[in-house]
Design an enzyme around this catalytic site. Structure first.
Site: not given
Length: 216
Positions: A87, A197, A199
């Site tokens: 990001c 992202h 994650e």
């Protein structure tokens, strides 16, 4: 008697501007030995360094420099040691960012400017597909319609690094579209990065992080 291969050591660099806990959980889930720290030696000696980032470009750069992260990233890359940005942690790898008319110097690992996205709806928040670069290792094994989670209002709209030497491998640049095309990921030697992202991207994000860890 066989012995298990030791888990790769990954440091999530904690400079105050990233979702470090979600990154830690995602990396641990795919088998990495993860530490959240800004300790210089730990960050330098890890198999991989992950630089997260949320918020404003200028604030992230200020926090990174205060934690000596700019120096750590530069030293790792000069020695061919893997670094991954996520990001705003990707955005600060570029030459500069412009927010609200204010220009801030980035780490200048790649030429280019982080600018406001030109789209009817900003921020770009939610799931989107990408167009991976041919031969991408980051997206290896992932379906073309896999979706990744984005949250951003700024992006790199033009890739400016040209490699004229045929003996130097050109970076692999992955694109996405929200209103206009923008850089969604880059693979450039030891330096990889994603605008989205991983994650927060479910199974696709886990597979992508696994691909990174396997290169460490």
């Amino acid at each position: 008697m066989s012995t298990a291969t030791p888990a790769k050591k990954v440091v999530v660099f904690d400079y105050g501007f990233g979702n470090v806990r979600s990154a830690e959980r995602a990396l641990a889930h795919v088998g990495a030995d993860v530490e959240i720290t800004r300790d210089f030696d730990a960050a330098m000696n890890a198999d991989g360094l992950l630089v997260p980032g949320v918020g404003a470009f200028a604030a992230c750069m200020e926090g990174l420099r205060a934690a000596r992260g700019d120096w750590i990233v530069g030293r790792r890359l000069s020695g061919g040691r893997p670094v991954m940005g996520i990001c705003v942690g990707m955005q600060i790898l570029f030459e500069r960012g412009i927010e609200h008319g204010v220009e801030t110097d980035g780490l200048d690992e790649w030429p280019g400017t982080v600018e406001p996205l030109k789209a009817d709806v900003v921020p770009h928040m939610g799931w989107n597909t990408v167009t991976p670069a041919e031969g991408s290792r980051l997206f290896a094994g992932l379906d073309a319609d896999a979706r990744y989670y984005f949250v951003h209002s700024y992006a790199v709209r033009e890739w400016q690094l040209e490699v004229g030497n045929p003996n130097i491998r050109a970076p692999k640049v992955t694109w996405a579209t929200h209103g206009e095309p923008f850089v969604a990921a880059v693979e450039n030697g030891p330096l990889w990065a994603t605008q989205f992202h991983p994650e927060k991207s479910g199974d696709a994000g886990a597979a992508l992080l696994t691909n990174w860890i396997e290169t460490l």
